[in-house]
Each structure stands twice: as C-alpha cells, then as structure tokens.
Write a protein that holds these residues in place. Structure first.
Motif, PDB file in Angstrom:
ATOM      1  N   PRO A  46       0.715  -1.077  -0.041  1.00 12.77           N
ATOM      2  CA  PRO A  46       0.050  -0.144  -0.043  1.00 12.77           C
ATOM      3  C   PRO A  46       0.722   1.145  -0.068  1.00 12.77           C
ATOM      4  CG  PRO A  46      -0.060  -1.015   2.078  1.00 12.77           C
ATOM      5  CD  PRO A  46       0.738  -1.812   1.284  1.00 12.77           C
ATOM      6  N   VAL A  47       2.093   1.189   0.196  1.00  2.96           N
ATOM      7  CA  VAL A  47       3.122   2.361   0.110  1.00  2.96           C
ATOM      8  C   VAL A  47       3.886   2.070  -1.052  1.00  2.96           C
ATOM      9  CG1 VAL A  47       4.781   3.731   1.392  1.00  2.96           C
ATOM     10  CG2 VAL A  47       3.019   2.430   2.585  1.00  2.96           C
ATOM     11  N   THR A  48       4.101   2.854  -2.175  1.00  2.99           N
ATOM     12  CA  THR A  48       5.031   2.991  -3.397  1.00  2.99           C
ATOM     13  C   THR A  48       5.777   4.114  -3.316  1.00  2.99           C
ATOM     14  OG1 THR A  48       2.895   2.262  -4.129  1.00  2.99           O
ATOM     15  CG2 THR A  48       4.731   2.176  -5.387  1.00  2.99           C
ATOM     16  N   ASN A  49       7.165   3.715  -3.491  1.00  5.21           N
ATOM     17  CA  ASN A  49       8.255   4.840  -3.696  1.00  5.21           C
ATOM     18  C   ASN A  49       8.291   5.085  -5.143  1.00  5.21           C
ATOM     19  OD1 ASN A  49      10.572   6.412  -3.647  1.00  5.21           O
ATOM     20  ND2 ASN A  49      10.486   6.297  -1.422  1.00  5.21           N
ATOM     21  N   SER A  54       6.681   9.296  -2.115  1.00  7.92           N
ATOM     22  CA  SER A  54       6.106   8.249  -1.416  1.00  7.92           C
ATOM     23  C   SER A  54       4.644   8.060  -1.840  1.00  7.92           C
ATOM     24  CB  SER A  54       6.134   8.022  -0.119  1.00  7.92           C
ATOM     25  OG  SER A  54       7.830   7.802   0.058  1.00  7.92           O
TER      26      SER A  54
END
Lengths: 436, 964
Positions: A46-49, A54
C-alpha cells in the motif's frame, strides 16, 4: 507531512487533486496512475516509492485515494487520515463512487481545505464539520457572532466531537455489542487458535452535554470490587467476569482515567459511533463445532461427511448458518444429502454450500456428499482448504455483559432514570474454519 | 447494525446533483466561453463558471489564461465562491506573480473580518501562495492572527508560520515569528498547542542545531497536559515531538512513560504507534531491575497485537514496525506467535510480513506449531509467498536445532511435489542446513540430485553445485554432474560460474586422479574465455595455488568453514536503533534511514536511542535479549563477502561482480600470494582488471617503477604515478584533527578516531585504533561501502601487531578512487566496516572534498572563460565566507596548498576578484570567483560547476582552508 491528495476513478482519471506542498508537482498525479493504477502487475504494497516520492493508497470500491509526500511522514497517521477522509465523505454524501465524487467535488475541495492544512490533519469529526461546512454552502453571513465563536471553539476545543445545545424530547440510547468470533480448528477438534474481536457501538440521542459512564463485566474491575467488598449490586457479585486482552477507545473516552481506575467515562458524540473495540482469547463460547470426515475412495471418488453441533442454550436461535465445504478442482459431479436446510454444489466456487435458516442450541445436523473426480495426471495433491462457516447468534461469544451505562447531565432537568436504554448482543462468525 | 446506514441526512438534492456536468465540457473555444461567463453580472452564472474552471484544473487542463477574470470574482460575500477562487489562486499564483498582487488587498481585508472563519481562511490561503511580493504583505496580518482572540484563527496562524518558513526562512526569523510560535506552546487551547508543536518540529528539522524546540521539563509538562485534551491528530504531533526529547535521568524518563501509556488504548493506530515509539525510546534509560521496566514491557504487547485487527494497510505499517520491535526487544512479543499466523484472506503484503515475524519469533517452545503452519502455506497459490514459506522452513531448521530434522523431512516432502519453484527454493535452504549441521543430513543428497534437471534459477543451480562440490567424495558421479553444467559455462550467471569453478577445484582436490582434465577445462574457461574480472582473478588464484603448492591449496580451499549465523536478514544494530526512533514513520516502513529517501536537509540528522543511565551497564552494547545466553547479540552477515568467504566460496548471496576491492585477511596469506610472482602469472593483463589494479596500488613502495608505464590502471594508480609529472607540490594542505568515528561502547571496546589527508597526491585515511576492551584484538580488516567518488582502500589495513588492551595504534591507510560509485547523502558520506577477531563494526564519516582536488587542477585561462560562460547560471551557487583577515595573495597561496588554483586576478574599485579552478579525481571541474574587498572580512564566493551538488562541499573546503 502530506504533500498532496488525489482521488482517481478505476480508469486512473483524476477526480480530485489537491496539492499542499511545493515539492509535489503535477507529474506526481501521473506517476501514481502509471506505476500503480495501470501497473501491469498488481501492486504488492500500500506504500509505493516512485522517484523519491512516496504514495499511500487505499481503495474504496473502484475509487483510489492516494496521499503523496516527499518527507519522512508518520505513515500510520496518513492511513488513518485516508480512512477518516472516507468516513467524512460517506457521512456527507453516502457511498464513495465516481458519480458521488463528481457531484460533490466542490464540497470535497472545501472539506480538504478544512481538515488538512499544509498537510497536517485538523479536526475531522463529522459532527463538528457539519456545523459550518454544509451542502448549501457556508452559512457565514447569516451566523451571529455567538454562533461563529461557538463553532470555532467547538472545532478547536476539548470536545471537538459534540456541539452544544443539542435537544431531544425523548432521551434515548442504543448499545450494540457486536462480536465476531474467529476459530481455527484441527481435523481432530483441537483449537489451534480462537479469538473474539468485539465492538461496542452506541447510538445516542441525548440532550445537552451528558457525562456517561459505561460498565461491563471486566475481570479486573470485578475482582477489584470483590476485594473492596462494596459491590453495586449485591448478590450478583459472583457473576462470571471476562478477561479482556486489550481494548481501544473512541477519542471521547478519557484514557488516563481508564488507565488509572479502569473506568470508562466520556461525553458521547451525537448519533452513531464506535465507543470501543476489544479482543479476548480466554473462555470463548464457540457456538458451533464442525466435525469433518473425508475419505478418498480410489482415485476418482471422495466421500465427505460433515456434522455440525450447536453449543449454546437451547432457548436461543442461531440464524443465517452457512457451511462451505471445498471440493477439488477436478470435481465432475456431486451428490448431496442433508437432513436440514438446503445444500448445493457450486462449481464456480469449487465448494458445496449448505445453508440453514435457523438452528436452536444443543442440536446437531449432518450432511453427506459423494464427489466424483475426473482422473488427472496432476502430481500436485489437492491442498484441502479448510471448511468454513458463517452464522449469527443472539449473544456475545466472549461472555461480555453490559453492567450499566449511566448518564449524568447536571445542567438539564433529566436524570439517568429518564433515559431510555436499549442493549443488544450480536455474535457473528469471523473467520471460522476447521481443517479437514 | 440495522440502523447503521441511514446516515445521509437532508442532502441538498436540488441543484447539487448536477455538479458532475462540469467534468464533461470539452468543447473548443471553451476558454472564451468561460471568460464571458466569469465576467457575467449574474452571481449564479459566475459561480457556475468558477466551478467549471476548477473542474478543468483538476483534470489537468491549463486554465491559467483566465487568471484576471477569476481573481475579479474574489470580492464577494459568497463564501463558497470565495473558497473556489482561493483554490484557483493557490494553483496558479506562482505562474502569474504580477497579477497575483491584485489579490493582496482582499486577503488583507479578510484578515480583519469579523467572522473568525473568514480571518482564518484568509491567513491559511495567503500562506499557500508562494509569491515573494505577497509574502511581504502577509507578515502583518499573520502577526495579528497569531495573537487573535479566537483559537481557530490562532491554530491556523501557527501552521502558517511553517508555510512562510518554507518560502522564506530568513523572513520568519527576522520578523520574530519563531518566538511567537514558541509562546503558543503555552496557549490555553490544546489544538493551538498541537499545531504550534507541529510547526516548530518541522522548522527545527531544517535547523538541526538550532535548539528551536528547546524542550525542558516545563515545556514537556505542558505538552503532556495538552496530550490529554487535543484531537487524535494533535496527539500524534505531540507524541512525535516528545520522542525527540532526551530526559535528564531515568526518573524523568519513567514519569513521562507513565503519562504516555494511557495512549496505548486509543482507537487511532497512529496515536498508538507514536506512543510505542516514545516508550521504546525512553525505556532505554530505565534500569532493568526496576519493577516498572517489567510492567512497561508487559503493557506493550496487547496494543501491538490489537493493531493487527486494523484495516490491512495499517496492518502492513504495524507489521513493518513490529518487525523492528521484535529485533530490538524480542521479549515483548515472544508469547504472541499465534496472532501472526497467516489468514487465508490476508492481502499478500500482510502475509509476507507476518511470515517474516513468525520466523523471528520461532523458538523451541513453539516450533512445532510454526512448522505445521509453514507447511500449510507452502501449498498456497501465490508464488512469492510459497517461496518465502519454504525459505522460512529452512531458517527454522537453522535457528532451532531440535527442529532441524523435522524441517529437513518437511522440505523433502515438498521436493516430492515436483513443483518447480518449490523444489528450487528447498534446495537453496537445504544447502544452508548442510552448512549449519555438517555431516548430519547428507543422506538426502541422492534425492536432491534427482532434481538437477529442473533447476533453472541461478541461485538454485549455484546451491546445488555447491552441494555437489562440497560432498564430492560421497557422490559417485560428481564429475559427471559437474561436467554437465560445464557445457553451457558461458551462458551461466556469474554466481553459478564462480560456484562451478570452486566446486570443480574442490572435486579435483578430493579426487585428483580422475578429474585433472575437468579442472584444466574449467580453469581455462575462467581465465581465458571470460570477461569477468572476478571470475578470472579467482581462476588465477586457484591455478597458481594448485600449481605451486597443492597442499596449501587443500588447506585453503577445503578449510573448515566458519559457522553461519543463526539469524539472517537482521538489521544492522546502529540502523535498527535509528529506525526505532522513527517508529510509525515511512522510515520504519521502508526499513531505511530517512536520509535514504528524503531530499534536502530534512531528515539527515541521525537519531539515536538515549544511553542507559543505570550504573555499571554503560559499557555494554544495548541488549538484544535479556534472558539466557542463547539470545546473545547475533552477528549480522554483511551483504558483501570478504575474501575469506570468497575463496571458500560461501558467497551464495547476490552476484559478487560488483565488489572489486576484496579485503584480504591477514591470516590467510592470500596477500603474499598476490605479491609474489604475480607479475609472471598475470603478464600484461593488469590493465584490464580494475580489481587487480586496486590490489596492486596497495604497496606502492614495493612496486617496480617500470609498472608506471603500464596502461592506465584506473584512477587510483593513475594518481600515484601522476606525481612526477608536474605542478609544484605544496605540502601545506590542511588536515583536520582526528575525531572519534566509532565509540568503544558501540564496538565492543574498539575505538576508532581518524581524519583524512591528501599528501603528495595520495589520499590517506589516518586512523587511531584504541583497544578499550580487556582482551587482545587481532586480524583487522577494513572495507568501504560504495560512495560518491569511488573511494576504496588501496591496500589492507596494516595492523601488524596484535592490539593489546589500552594500547593505541596509528595507521595510515592509502585510498584509491577506483572503487564502485554510488551517490551518497550527503555527498561526502563514507560508510566503513571494520573487522577484527571479535566482530564486524560499522560507522560512517564525512571527508572534506578537498581530499579529491587533484594536483593538475589548474585550468587554462581561455578554457576557464569559455567554461564559465558555458555552464548555465542555474548551476551557480553563492556563499559568504565570514571573518577572514587575509589579503588576496595570502588567501590564494593558502588555497593553492589544497589544490585550489588561482588562474587570474582582477582588481576593480578596491575589490579583488580571484578566478579559481579545481578538478576532482573523477574529472569534474569546479570554477570559482572569489571577491575580496579590502577592509571587509567577508568574502563572497561564487561557484559554478556542471554538477551543482558539489558546490556546498567545495565551499566548506574553502572555509576550512582559509580559517586554518
């Protein structure tokens, strides 16, 4: 802090885009679409860099909400905020859908301006927000000075979740104890893991600023009172109490008081809200027991027999019972015989689904099935997924009992006795599985 | 909840339902139409038009052309319209700064409005308009709003100070807003306090040493009081701020903990995690024998478990954090294994994280349960998850000895399923099990060999080859098996090639008679037909070993292997400490320090846990587990193998091709090998192999002079031989005094202090090693992580005598710049690993950039002029060097000592302009203009460079050189 907030539809078109920080550019909107929504492989976090930026996202039906930042923000806070944002939107215009978002985009921008300042979440309680952000546009001009300062003091004040001056002709409150009971059982009937996660949901229609006190059969409290010898209700002190592993409270509950005295006191929000959540693992009443028997007859046939037993007072009725028995992928045909309810083989779901409308306590029922298999050369064995169950029962499987909910409002002329109170218990199945 | 969903109350259905139509206007000439509508007399029409504009803006159309028309709508009583116009302004003001001024009057007027909501709206919006001229007008209204009678306005103004600071930090300081903001911490309204804290924390981050927050027991007390009263978000701001405070003693620490623990029952997970952060940090200071310490430990477990019933995204954040907490304090969750069991419907990211934690918590007590679960998971559908589950079974075997047998038989069962990726994964972990328990499970080799053909992944192939080589004497057809791999040697990945080379050498040493041909074949494949320097080097080493002294070869290649660590994937302790200080934040989700993903100055400060104040414990490293010897701090396996590992070929981890400078360990005598007769063996090969170049650079004194004419060997060697040819060698380059880089208490008694110097063109790292432990230290070795300029040791760390207790040794380590390059943050950061007989230690230090200024950095005048013009003005940076009392000639001489060359000097109206050039080892040119005004101790320095990120570091060097 949060640098920007975007809302997309399922195609990746932007519906709402609000940027709070200078380090977030328009290209961030596209970066998320390209790398997450349109990604060839489903995104696995659910967290994308992406390029040192981010993105936090949550999905509601087919709408994507994404918060963006370039800093080391509090990640838990960002997600909590996104959920809160969803709650607020739902409270204002119902279901979160493309249609509703487009219809209310001006309102959403207004809300975003209010509840997020420079990326810092501000008061996001719907009760407070509704006093000055309405769908009719802000009533700014028509308010008196007193009204205005009442709004601001409520938004910033200690009791941000309730406005003053609420009046009801009938003071009434509803308490729902909603539990979901989770079980994983071995084929031999050994409990591998079991827990209850419960919620106390309250709906209050009370005048003024009432002070409430909530009591339940918490073991720690009961034991303490037992020692002191000053029981509120003599004769009932021997009643069973339950051990609560952990609980969390709505922000209206005074946590320091709970920490020191373990008493739950609060001024409730108006309307419906979740007062507390809790978890127990000890002495759980398991409403049903599933006894599976699977026999492989040769390579092309399976015989399945499943017995369910209800384990509660005979006077109570369980409802909406459903047993799901998985079948192998190479099933060609199924014959089912059940004593009660209806059972059907659903090929698309690879399972036999057995439904019973009602079942009283201390009863037993049985289903047996013959499953024909197609011969395959697949070497991989069938994994035998667990048999799962759904049901609803009119009691709390954790054993939790509400002992009292007292209401005090000193300024208005109604007392605890005048308040009409309703309590109900609903136990539901969470993940209720028996391996076979 | 039957009455749950009847929430939508009195919606203004009428006109509102049609807002979506604004999204669909895509006609041509739309802008003109909108223009007309915006200038309409009818209020309703105006409003409709502005809505259309905002909708277009949202979908990314450029509507900036409408700026004047939209701003004209600003003067209105209709708040909804006003808000829309403000929204437009925030988006486009920057692109139309001159027109934005038109809005100022309305803002200033609104800041005086009777309605507090409007005052706040004006000050909130004004802070979002990043136009200098508007910012000037903002100051007065902001000052008033900060002292407004209404808390809603004050809380908005507090955040506005942070906004203004982001635009113009100097202005905020000059106007004294910081002091006003500090006063707001004592405000009577909890939300004002919370926002002030948030704003101050943010501003303080960009001024690392300002002591802006100035936390003391009084302010802490105020914060703790506000904590009980403010919104959930405010509580987060306050807790995050508290976490940066360092209590004076353990009693203060305990009293803060006591007041923070109630937050653990908050429904908001972020509040809970921030509270956990404060507790984890302050707990460090509590003496362990304190009752309260135990109570606190017990209180932490339930809320952490409860986080797992939150929504999946939050579960993910929680699990990433729990992973850290479990590494730091395993005792907290050791009885909670069951809650980490994977549920069938968990999203994949939650499943993978749970699995990680299950392995960390696995112990003898719960291993049976864990194994049963892992076996279930290995039959699921998701490939990544299944692989990880199989790997986890192997890790359990290594971690819990009693379970090894059961694990191995489970793995064999899984191999029988013949599912390709399951088999490969199982073989990789079985290899590790063999290493951990030698001579115990070799009976399964036959089963493994059956699956040889199905292996198509490099890691699995390498693992299988290792097994065959290692147990060559027990496998009858080992030579055939290895030969079959050899056929496609050049198509294999480096990892497999290296492994195959070593395995065949092992085989040869074990069965010399039958395999001579095979070994020759592989050696010639590796040395003659391969482009890979690592493979060639290893080939040559083996070749030479085998041809000179087979006995020694046997001792080296078949030497007993060091045991593998029980825990893998552990986070390195200093990083772990830092991450614990960042619980709840992105850093803890990424498991990376903020500096790794945040740009600019924010977050570069490294946070540390406070030291324990209890008596007698101060010299211990922070405890990992307090019960039983088995929980002694496990060694962390560094990601790059050392030479010892390389030769024994234990490096089954990712390809080693990128590790050119291997660190010889003194015991091995490998260095001797390289030194003696190497030239005859390598012949003219030196030029092509950078890693050899680095190796040779190690002993410049012993190097035959003729080698200097060999083809360029890469930067390090080039530099060495450059000395003769040129520029006068000023010796006066400035060397900073040594500073402590590695504290003894962090490194089991080894203290390292050091500095950098450039002497006669050679870069040196001057180290002082002090032994503050009770026992003798030996076997020192050093290694650098990749860095911005490719710095790497040019030789081994020469500590010849053992370092006895309380002894200090000074060592000078020559460095080359031919190492692998990776951009660091900050640019001049260098991460170093030092190894001795006790352990491996890590630290990082920063070198002055002047280290990299080469001696031939004087640029031709014409070239200088052309280059100066050529570099875009955006790349120019200006600096002030204050308080220098030197005239231009002295300054220029001083700078020349550090290879900053003055090319020309011009005097205009009593102002000396020096034009200077610098060249870095990697060929980057830096041009500078220094203005010196007689009588003014402040110099102005303008620096231009094609790589502007080096400018501030060059400026640092100027300052260092001129001030010393």
């Amino acid at each position: 802090m949060i640098g920007g907030l975007f809302i997309y539809n399922h195609k990746g078109e932007v519906l709402i885009s609000r940027v709070y920080r200078d380090d977030i550019g328009r290209n961030a909107v596209d970066a998320f679409r390209v790398n997450v929504i349109h990604a060839r492989q489903q995104v696995r976090s659910p967290v994308t860099n992406i390029a040192r930026t981010s993105f936090f996202h949550v999905k509601r039906s087919n709408i994507w909400l994404a918060a963006v930042t370039k800093q080391n923000v509090n990640a838990a806070m960002v997600f909590e905020f996104l959920y809160k944002m969803c709650d607020v939107m739902t409270a204002y215009f119902g279901k979160i859908s493309e249609e509703n978002i487009k219809n209310n985009f001006v309102l959403i921008y207004e809300l975003l301006d209010e509840i997020l300042d420079f990326g810092y979440p501000q008061n996001s309680e719907t009760g407070a927000l509704k006093t000055f952000i309405t769908q009719q546009g802000i009533k700014g001009q028509h308010q008196t000075k007193e009204e205005q300062s009442q709004i601001t003091s409520q938004v910033t004040g200690q009791i941000g979740w309730r406005r003053e001056g609420i009046k009801y002709r009938r003071n009434e409150l509803f308490l729902d104890v909603l539990e979901s009971v989770n079980l994983l059982m071995s084929p031999q009937g050994q409990v591998l893991s079991a827990h209850v996660s419960g919620r106390v949901v309250m709906k209050s229609y009370l005048s003024g600023m009432p002070e409430c006190k909530f009591g339940m059969n918490d073991k720690i409290v009961i034991d303490k009172q037992g020692k002191g010898g000053t029981t509120d209700e003599p004769g009932k002190s021997g009643k069973q109490s339950i051990a609560i592993d952990d609980c969390t409270f709505h922000q209206c509950v005074r946590l320091s008081k709970f920490d020191s005295e373990r008493s739950i006191s609060f001024i409730p929000p108006d309307g419906e809200y979740e007062l507390m959540r809790y978890r127990t693992t000890k002495d759980i009443i398991l409403p049903f027991r599933v006894i599976p028997l699977v026999r492989e007859v040769g390579r092309t046939k399976l015989e399945v027999k499943v017995v369910i037993k209800s384990n509660f007072k005979p006077s109570l009725l369980a409802q909406k019972i459903e047993v799901r028995i998985p079948t192998p992928l190479n099933t060609s045909g199924v014959q089912v015989i059940c004593m009660k309810g209806k059972a059907k083989y659903k090929a698309s779901e690879n399972a036999i689904v057995w439904k019973i409308k009602r079942m009283a306590g201390m009863k037993e029922s049985q289903i047996s099935a013959e499953i024909e298999l197609l011969p395959t050369n697949d070497k991989k064995k069938w994994a035998r997924p667990p048999i799962s169950m759904k049901f609803q029962v009119p009691f709390a499987p954790s054993g939790l009992k509400v002992r009292y909910l007292k209401v005090f409002e000193s300024k208005l002329n109604y007392s605890d006795h005048d308040v009409i109170k309703w309590v109900r218990y609903i136990g539901r199945s969470g993940i209720y599985e028996t391996r076979c | 909840m039957e009455w749950a969903s009847q929430l939508c109350e009195n919606r203004g259905l009428g006109s509102k339902m049609t807002d979506s139509k604004y999204f669909t206007t895509t006609k041509k000439g739309e802008i003109f139409e909108l223009k007309a509508e915006l200038n309409s007399d009818k209020k309703e029409k105006k409003k409709e038009a502005v809505k259309k504009v905002i909708a277009s803006m949202t979908v990314g159309k450029d509507v900036s052309a409408l700026f004047p028309d939209v701003v004209n709508c600003m003067q209105t009583d209709n708040l909804e319209l006003k808000k829309l116009v403000y929204l437009y302004l925030m988006n486009y003001a920057k692109s139309q700064p001159d027109m934005a001024i038109m809005a100022v009057n309305t803002f200033v007027k609104d800041c005086e409005d009777l309605n507090p909501l409007i005052r706040a709206l004006a000050v909130r919006t004004m802070g979002c308009i990043r136009v200098d001229k508007i910012t000037e007008y903002l100051c007065e209204p902001l000052r008033k709003c900060l002292k407004d009678e209404d808390p809603y306005v004050r809380k908005t103004a507090a955040v506005c100070v942070a906004k203004l600071h982001d635009i113009n930090a100097q202005l905020v300081e000059d106007q004294g807003f910081l002091d006003t903001l500090k006063d707001l911490i004592s405000d009577s309204n909890p939300m004002v306090v919370a926002n002030a804290v948030a704003a101050l924390s943010e501003i303080a981050e960009s001024h690392p040493n300002s002591n802006l927050l100035d936390l003391n027991p009084q302010t802490i007390n105020k914060l703790l009081t506000a904590l009980n009263e403010c919104t959930e978000w405010g509580q987060i701001f306050i807790l995050d701020c508290l976490a940066s405070y360092l209590p004076r003693d353990d009693r203060e620490s305990q009293s803060i903990c006591e007041r923070v623990t109630p937050r653990l029952s908050h429904a908001n997970s972020a509040v809970v995690l921030s509270a956990v952060k404060v507790l984890m940090k302050f707990m460090e200071m509590l003496p362990k024998d304190l009752d309260y310490y135990g109570t606190l430990l017990k209180k932490l477990a339930p809320p952490l478990v409860t986080l797992l019933s939150a929504e999946p995204e939050l579960q993910y954040v929680a699990l990433r954090n729990i992973n850290l907490i479990v590494q730091k304090r395993p005792e907290i969750l050791k009885h909670e294994m069951k809650v980490f069991f994977v549920k069938y419907n968990d999203p994949i990211y939650v499943k993978l994280e749970k699995l990680d934690i299950m392995i960390r918590l696995a112990s003898q007590a719960n291993i049976a349960q864990v194994l049963a679960e892992l076996k279930e998971y290995a039959t699921e559908v998701d490939v990544d998850f299944v692989r990880k589950a199989v790997r986890a079974i192997g890790r359990c075997a290594i971690k819990v000895e009693q379970s090894a047998e059961r694990c191995v038989s489970t793995l064999l069962d899984l191999i029988q399923t013949k599912v390709n990726y399951v088999v490969q994964e199982a073989i990789v972990v079985i290899k590790d099990i063999f290493r951990k328990y030698p001579n115990k499970y070799e009976s399964v080799i036959a089963t493994l060999c059956e699956n040889l053909d199905s292996l198509d992944e490099p890691e699995a192939r390498a693992a299988m080859i290792w097994i065959v080589g290692e147990y060559a004497e027990r496998i009858d057809n080992a030579d055939e098996l290895l030969e079959s791999f050899l056929e496609g040697f050049h198509d294999e990945s480096t990892q497999v090639q290296l492994q195959l080379l070593t395995a065949i050498v092992k085989l040869f040493l074990k069965k010399p008679t039958e395999t001579q041909e095979l070994v020759q074949q592989v050696l010639s494949l590796a040395t003659q037909d391969s482009d890979n320097p690592d493979l060639r080097d290893r080939g040559y080493i083996y070749w030479r070993l085998l041809s000179t002294d087979p006995v020694a070869a046997k001792e080296v290649v078949l030497a007993e292997k060091p045991l593998i660590s029980e825990e893998t994937d552990l986070i390195e302790p200093t990083l772990l400490e830092e991450l614990i200080c960042h619980i709840g934040t992105l850093a803890s989700v990424y498991h990376k320090p903020p500096s790794a993903f945040v740009e600019g100055s924010r977050g570069v400060q490294h946070k540390r846990l406070p030291p324990r104040t209890g008596s007698g414990e101060s010299t211990e490293t922070p405890d990992v587990g307090q019960s039983g010897p088995s929980e002694a701090p496990p060694a962390v396996i560094p990601s790059q193998g050392d030479l010892l590992g390389d030769l024994l070929n234990l490096d089954l981890a990712p390809p080693t091709a990128t590790v050119p400078s291997v660190q010889p360990s003194m015991q091995m005598g490998a260095m001797d090998l390289l030194g003696g007769g190497l030239d005859s063996l390598l012949g003219g090969d030196i030029g092509g192999s950078p890693s050899m170049g680095a190796g040779l650079g190690a002993a410049p004194a012993a190097m035959p002079a003729s080698l200097g004419s060999a083809p360029a060997v890469g930067g390090g060697l080039g530099d060495l031989f450059d000395l003769g040819g040129g520029v006068g060698m000023p010796t006066g380059s400035y060397v900073a005094p040594k500073t402590v880089w590695l504290l003894a208490m962090k490194a089991k008694g080894l203290e390292i202090s050091g500095t950098f110097a450039r002497r006669g063109g050679i870069i040196q790292m001057d180290l002082s090693l002090t032994n503050k432990a009770m026992s003798v230290m030996t076997d020192f070795a050093i290694q650098f992580n990749r860095n911005s300029f490719g710095l790497a040791p040019a030789g081994p760390l020469q500590v010849l005598t053992p370092l006895s207790p309380n002894q200090t040794i000074d060592v000078s380590l020559p460095l080359s710049t031919s190492g692998p390059v990776m951009k660091m943050e900050p640019l001049n950061n260098l991460q170093v690993a030092v190894k001795n007989n006790i352990d491996v230690f890590y630290f990082s230090c920063q070198y002055p950039l002047s280290l990299l200024f080469v001696e031939d950095g004087k640029m031709d005048r014409q070239v200088f002029l052309a280059t100066w013009k050529d570099i875009p003005n955006d790349n120019e940076a200006q600096f002030q060097i204050k308080d220098i009392h030197l005239n231009s000639d002295v300054a220029s001489n001083k700078l020349q000592g550090s290879n900053i060359f003055t090319i020309a000097k011009r005097t205009v109206e009593g102002q000396d302009m020096l034009y200077q050039s610098v060249k870095l080892t990697n060929g980057i040119w830096v041009l500078a203009e220094m203005r010196i005004q007689t009588g003014n101790p402040n110099y102005t320095l303008s620096i231009k460079c094609r790589a502007p990120e080096v400018c501030p570091f060059v400026y640092q060097c100027y300052e260092l050189v001129l001030k010393n």
